[in-house]
Design an enzyme around this catalytic site. Structure first.
Site, PDB file in Angstrom:
ATOM      1  N   TRP A  35       0.799  -1.220   0.000  1.00 61.57           N
ATOM      2  CA  TRP A  35       0.000   0.000   0.000  1.00 61.57           C
ATOM      3  C   TRP A  35       0.834   1.274   0.000  1.00 61.57           C
ATOM      4  O   TRP A  35       0.296   2.365  -0.037  1.00 61.57           O
ATOM      5  CB  TRP A  35      -0.918   0.019   1.232  1.00 61.57           C
ATOM      6  CG  TRP A  35      -0.279  -0.494   2.492  1.00 61.57           C
ATOM      7  CD1 TRP A  35      -0.419  -1.748   3.012  1.00 61.57           C
ATOM      8  CD2 TRP A  35       0.627   0.188   3.369  1.00 61.57           C
ATOM      9  NE1 TRP A  35       0.342  -1.881   4.159  1.00 61.57           N
ATOM     10  CE2 TRP A  35       0.989  -0.703   4.401  1.00 61.57           C
ATOM     11  CE3 TRP A  35       1.164   1.479   3.393  1.00 61.57           C
ATOM     12  CZ2 TRP A  35       1.865  -0.365   5.435  1.00 61.57           C
ATOM     13  CZ3 TRP A  35       2.039   1.820   4.421  1.00 61.57           C
ATOM     14  CH2 TRP A  35       2.378   0.907   5.425  1.00 61.57           C
ATOM     15  N   LYS A  51      -2.858  -8.485  -7.355  1.00 59.77           N
ATOM     16  CA  LYS A  51      -3.689  -8.110  -6.209  1.00 59.77           C
ATOM     17  C   LYS A  51      -3.119  -6.852  -5.561  1.00 59.77           C
ATOM     18  O   LYS A  51      -1.978  -6.863  -5.081  1.00 59.77           O
ATOM     19  CB  LYS A  51      -3.698  -9.227  -5.154  1.00 59.77           C
ATOM     20  CG  LYS A  51      -4.689  -8.948  -4.044  1.00 59.77           C
ATOM     21  CD  LYS A  51      -4.436  -9.758  -2.780  1.00 59.77           C
ATOM     22  CE  LYS A  51      -3.669  -9.010  -1.741  1.00 59.77           C
ATOM     23  NZ  LYS A  51      -4.318  -7.797  -1.217  1.00 59.77           N
ATOM     24  N   SER A  94       6.083  -7.263   3.411  1.00 60.38           N
ATOM     25  CA  SER A  94       6.890  -7.589   4.589  1.00 60.38           C
ATOM     26  C   SER A  94       7.638  -8.909   4.387  1.00 60.38           C
ATOM     27  O   SER A  94       7.173  -9.804   3.671  1.00 60.38           O
ATOM     28  CB  SER A  94       5.977  -7.700   5.813  1.00 60.38           C
ATOM     29  OG  SER A  94       5.038  -8.737   5.624  1.00 60.38           O
ATOM     30  N   GLU A 110      10.439  -8.756  -3.020  1.00 61.98           N
ATOM     31  CA  GLU A 110      11.079  -7.490  -2.647  1.00 61.98           C
ATOM     32  C   GLU A 110      10.531  -7.149  -1.273  1.00 61.98           C
ATOM     33  O   GLU A 110       9.331  -6.901  -1.123  1.00 61.98           O
ATOM     34  CB  GLU A 110      10.749  -6.419  -3.692  1.00 61.98           C
ATOM     35  CG  GLU A 110      11.726  -5.263  -3.694  1.00 61.98           C
ATOM     36  CD  GLU A 110      11.326  -4.172  -2.735  1.00 61.98           C
ATOM     37  OE1 GLU A 110      11.886  -4.153  -1.616  1.00 61.98           O
ATOM     38  OE2 GLU A 110      10.461  -3.361  -3.079  1.00 61.98           O
ATOM     39  N   CYS A 149      10.210   0.833   1.948  1.00 60.46           N
ATOM     40  CA  CYS A 149      11.075  -0.312   2.257  1.00 60.46           C
ATOM     41  C   CYS A 149      12.541   0.085   2.315  1.00 60.46           C
ATOM     42  O   CYS A 149      13.319  -0.526   3.037  1.00 60.46           O
ATOM     43  CB  CYS A 149      10.856  -1.429   1.252  1.00 60.46           C
ATOM     44  SG  CYS A 149      10.958  -0.882  -0.444  1.00 60.46           S
ATOM     45  N   GLU A 204      11.807  -3.401  11.356  1.00 62.52           N
ATOM     46  CA  GLU A 204      11.303  -2.417  10.401  1.00 62.52           C
ATOM     47  C   GLU A 204      10.088  -1.720  11.002  1.00 62.52           C
ATOM     48  O   GLU A 204       9.073  -2.363  11.274  1.00 62.52           O
ATOM     49  CB  GLU A 204      10.919  -3.108   9.086  1.00 62.52           C
ATOM     50  CG  GLU A 204      10.499  -2.116   8.029  1.00 62.52           C
ATOM     51  CD  GLU A 204      10.247  -2.763   6.672  1.00 62.52           C
ATOM     52  OE1 GLU A 204       9.566  -3.803   6.619  1.00 62.52           O
ATOM     53  OE2 GLU A 204      10.731  -2.209   5.662  1.00 62.52           O
TER      54      GLU A 204
HETATM   55  P1  NDP Z   1       2.028  -7.266   4.157  1.00 63.92           P
HETATM   56  O1  NDP Z   1       3.327  -7.867   3.799  1.00 63.92           O
HETATM   57  O2  NDP Z   1       1.081  -8.040   4.988  1.00 63.92           O
HETATM   58  O3  NDP Z   1       1.209  -6.835   2.836  1.00 63.92           O
HETATM   59  C1  NDP Z   1       1.712  -6.768   1.547  1.00 63.92           C
HETATM   60  C2  NDP Z   1       0.772  -7.458   0.578  1.00 63.92           C
HETATM   61  O4  NDP Z   1       0.676  -8.839   0.898  1.00 63.92           O
HETATM   62  C3  NDP Z   1      -0.654  -6.909   0.619  1.00 63.92           C
HETATM   63  O5  NDP Z   1      -1.207  -6.924  -0.683  1.00 63.92           O
HETATM   64  C4  NDP Z   1      -1.347  -7.917   1.510  1.00 63.92           C
HETATM   65  O6  NDP Z   1      -2.742  -7.964   1.297  1.00 63.92           O
HETATM   66  C5  NDP Z   1      -0.689  -9.206   1.064  1.00 63.92           C
HETATM   67  N1  NDP Z   1      -0.795 -10.295   2.029  1.00 63.92           N
HETATM   68  C6  NDP Z   1      -1.026 -10.217   3.359  1.00 63.92           C
HETATM   69  N2  NDP Z   1      -1.077 -11.465   3.902  1.00 63.92           N
HETATM   70  C7  NDP Z   1      -0.882 -12.332   2.885  1.00 63.92           C
HETATM   71  C8  NDP Z   1      -0.831 -13.752   2.822  1.00 63.92           C
HETATM   72  N3  NDP Z   1      -0.994 -14.525   3.894  1.00 63.92           N
HETATM   73  N4  NDP Z   1      -0.594 -14.324   1.618  1.00 63.92           N
HETATM   74  C9  NDP Z   1      -0.428 -13.578   0.519  1.00 63.92           C
HETATM   75  N5  NDP Z   1      -0.489 -12.230   0.522  1.00 63.92           N
HETATM   76  C10 NDP Z   1      -0.699 -11.607   1.701  1.00 63.92           C
HETATM   77  O7  NDP Z   1       2.312  -5.872   4.837  1.00 63.92           O
HETATM   78  P2  NDP Z   1       1.345  -5.088   5.864  1.00 63.92           P
HETATM   79  O8  NDP Z   1       0.450  -4.266   5.059  1.00 63.92           O
HETATM   80  O9  NDP Z   1       0.716  -6.008   6.855  1.00 63.92           O
HETATM   81  O10 NDP Z   1       2.412  -4.206   6.620  1.00 63.92           O
HETATM   82  C11 NDP Z   1       3.119  -4.757   7.716  1.00 63.92           C
HETATM   83  C12 NDP Z   1       4.578  -4.389   7.637  1.00 63.92           C
HETATM   84  O11 NDP Z   1       5.158  -4.939   6.474  1.00 63.92           O
HETATM   85  C13 NDP Z   1       4.839  -2.908   7.530  1.00 63.92           C
HETATM   86  O12 NDP Z   1       4.779  -2.266   8.734  1.00 63.92           O
HETATM   87  C14 NDP Z   1       6.226  -2.926   6.941  1.00 63.92           C
HETATM   88  O13 NDP Z   1       7.154  -3.159   7.946  1.00 63.92           O
HETATM   89  C15 NDP Z   1       6.192  -4.098   5.981  1.00 63.92           C
HETATM   90  N6  NDP Z   1       5.893  -3.689   4.601  1.00 63.92           N
HETATM   91  C16 NDP Z   1       6.924  -3.596   3.730  1.00 63.92           C
HETATM   92  C17 NDP Z   1       6.688  -3.153   2.451  1.00 63.92           C
HETATM   93  C18 NDP Z   1       7.780  -3.008   1.471  1.00 63.92           C
HETATM   94  O14 NDP Z   1       7.655  -2.231   0.546  1.00 63.92           O
HETATM   95  N7  NDP Z   1       8.841  -3.769   1.598  1.00 63.92           N
HETATM   96  C19 NDP Z   1       5.358  -2.744   2.005  1.00 63.92           C
HETATM   97  C20 NDP Z   1       4.325  -2.942   2.975  1.00 63.92           C
HETATM   98  C21 NDP Z   1       4.613  -3.378   4.224  1.00 63.92           C
HETATM   99  P3  NDP Z   1      -3.774  -7.124   2.219  1.00 63.92           P
HETATM  100  O15 NDP Z   1      -3.012  -5.982   2.788  1.00 63.92           O
HETATM  101  O16 NDP Z   1      -4.832  -6.706   1.269  1.00 63.92           O
HETATM  102  O17 NDP Z   1      -4.272  -8.074   3.252  1.00 63.92           O
END
Ligand code: NDP
Length: 505
Positions: free
Chosen positions: A168, A192, A246, A268, A303, A403
């Site tokens: 997001w 997605k 994450s 990534e 990130c 993080e």
């Molecule tokens: P997530 O890793 O959970 O979300 C990233 C994507 O993965 C979203 O589209 C999410 O969908 C999807 N996702 C969530 N759970 C699953 C699953 N079990 N199987 C497959 N896909 C899944 O990040 P969060 O939004 O929960 O953020 C938590 C932390 O992650 C942040 O605080 C940050 O530390 C890190 N993060 C790192 C990012 C980066 O760019 N490296 C980007 C975002 C977060 P949905 O959200 O619709 O459930």
């Protein structure tokens, strides 16, 4: 009415934009198969913004079937590269032509400051699609150095159906980082968006259709990660899956691949990137703004955020003093639709609480809070946090190891170059790093010694479209976004061996 006035009006009522809220499958907007929706909120106010299709595994099946069909019929995969280029350039032009609508959509949906979205996110989204489109008809295969008894060609072919799951923090741009190379190389895609931020990508999919991308080549399936994301990760008919998010969720994709069809997985992931300020760093008034950009840009929801400032003890006091002053003077927190705002709300209430939890951990572990550290603008209902700096931390504290993904900078002093390298590399992550020094030899030594996918010297940088972006250690796996190297992720390498022995006519 000026564009700016339109934007201001939108802050309060988004009614003038017709948000696209259904899934985009096989070239059309469709409701989730069971008709369910979820509420996406505006992080600036905490108020509901729009209802979005809540898709499930059946919708992923539908999207993958459409993608597979389009791939096998060759409507996209068999086009000449220059034909694909023409369509993708039209797509990029349409993103540019609709940039104001996309920018407002993105800001309302994600809380990102409109100035950044207008200046960077949306133009870079179009530029990314354009870069990969422009590259694709300029790449040659290879002929291997055989003798005259054989001709061996080494060619690249599209992998097939690509799945993508994105976060997001840069909704449109992260989509483009996946779509640009995946589509340019001839794949069909099922993607997605993050639940919080589906709107810009849904509109982009419609624009891709308008540009002439055949139905089924791009499919967007909004819905919860544990359902839609996991269904993509497990799907037996997806050939490659690309994920940004994450590290915790990223590693699940490897399990899902192993348990299903051994699809290729490219990840990534997160970071805890060091910014190292050496004793001989350039003047501090020049580097302080770069250091703050690295951690406060995009509310630190980045990130590659430079979240650990590792500074030579001789420069620590003066640098921290400058950073604290600039954090309050230059980094205005406020309504993301306001042109003066540099820090908008965090993406959700839950995420704000998570970041506040880290701030509490920093206090308890004994780091010295010198700026921010508290929620602000509570009356708006939005999720705002003052830019925060902890001084005199150690690399063992939680705020230095995990993080945070918020506007929180952790300052750690060092005495020797070896110590700086040891602290910088003492992390499970390795996405990005910066080093500030005026000594060329130190710069080269440090750039080599830092274990990170991108090292900025006297800069905070992710490079540009021509450079690969990916992480060492637990920051990444299996590939890179951006640059021509991104094409490797979405293509198979094929050898065609032609036997030249036999009859002479
Ligand atoms: P997530 O890793 O959970 O979300 C990233 C994507 O993965 C979203 O589209 C999410 O969908 C999807 N996702 C969530 N759970 C699953 C699953 N079990 N199987 C497959 N896909 C899944 O990040 P969060 O939004 O929960 O953020 C938590 C932390 O992650 C942040 O605080 C940050 O530390 C890190 N993060 C790192 C990012 C980066 O760019 N490296 C980007 C975002 C977060 P949905 O959200 O619709 O459930």
């Amino acid at each position: 009415m000026e564009v700016r006035d339109v934007a201001r009006t939108m802050t309060r009522g988004a009614d003038a934009i017709q948000f696209r809220t259904s899934a985009w499958i096989d070239g059309a907007f469709v409701a989730a198969q069971d008709g369910r929706t979820y509420t996406s909120e505006n992080p600036a106010t905490g108020a509901p913004l729009v209802e979005v299709a809540l898709c499930g595994a059946a919708d992923v099946d539908r999207a993958v079937a459409a993608a597979r069909r389009s791939f096998e019929t060759g409507v996209w995969s068999d086009l000449s590269p220059s034909e694909r280029k023409r369509t993708l350039l039209r797509f990029a032009d349409l993103i540019d032509a609709n940039r104001e609508e996309l920018a407002i959509t993105e800001t309302l949906d994600s809380g990102k400051p409109i100035v950044d979205v207008r200046a960077l996110d949306i133009p870079d989204t179009a530029a990314t699609i354009r870069w990969h489109a422009e590259a694709i008809d300029k790449l040659y295969g290879q002929v291997a150095p055989t003798g005259p008894s054989a001709v061996a060609m080494i060619v690249r072919e599209p992998a097939g159906v690509v799945g993508a799951v994105i976060p997001w923090n840069y909704p449109a741009l992260m989509a483009a980082w996946k779509l640009g190379p995946a589509l340019a190389t001839g794949n069909s895609v099922v993607i997605k968006p993050a639940g919080q931020t589906a709107l810009s990508l849904l509109r982009m999919a419609e624009l891709a259709g308008e540009a002439g991308l055949p139905p089924g080549v791009l499919n967007v399936v909004p819905g919860p990660g544990e359902v839609v994301g996991a269904a993509i990760a497990r799907h037996p008919d997806i050939d490659v899956v690309a994920f940004t998010g994450s590290t915790e969720i990223g590693r699940r994709f490897l399990h899902h691949s192993a348990d299903s069809n051994l699809k290729r997985v490219v990840l990534e992931l997160g970071g805890k990137s060091p910014q190292v300020v050496m004793a001989d760093a350039p003047p501090l008034d020049q580097i302080a703004p770069k250091i703050l950009d690295a951690i406060f840009w995009n509310m630190g929801e980045n990130c590659s955020a430079g979240s650990r400032l590792i500074v030579h003890r001789s420069r620590q006091a003066e640098l921290v003093e400058r950073l604290v002053a600039a954090a309050t003077e230059d980094w205005r927190v406020g309504d993301p639709m306001d042109d003066e705002t540099r820090i908008g709300p965090l993406v959700t209430r839950g995420h704000l609480e998570r970041v506040l939890g880290y701030i509490e951990a920093g206090r308890q572990d004994g780091a010295r809070l010198v700026a921010g550290g508290r929620r602000v603008l509570e009356g708006t209902g939005g999720h705002y946090l003052a830019p925060t700096i902890f001084d005199d931390a150690t690399n063992q504290m939680r705020i230095a190891r995990e993080e945070i993904f918020g506007p929180v900078l952790t300052v750690i002093p060092f005495d020797t170059e070896a110590e700086a390298i040891a602290i910088a590399n003492d992390t499970p992550y390795g996405l990005a790093a910066s080093v500030y020094t005026e000594n060329l030899r130190v710069a080269h030594r440090m750039a080599r010694a830092l274990r990170a996918g991108t090292v900025g010297v006297n800069a905070y940088s992710e490079g540009d479209l021509s450079t690969p972006f990916g992480g060492y250690k637990q920051s990444g796996f299996g590939g890179h976004d951006k640059s021509i190297h991104a094409h490797d992720q979405y293509t198979e390498l094929k050898t065609i061996w032609i036997d030249m022995t036999g009859h002479e006519s």
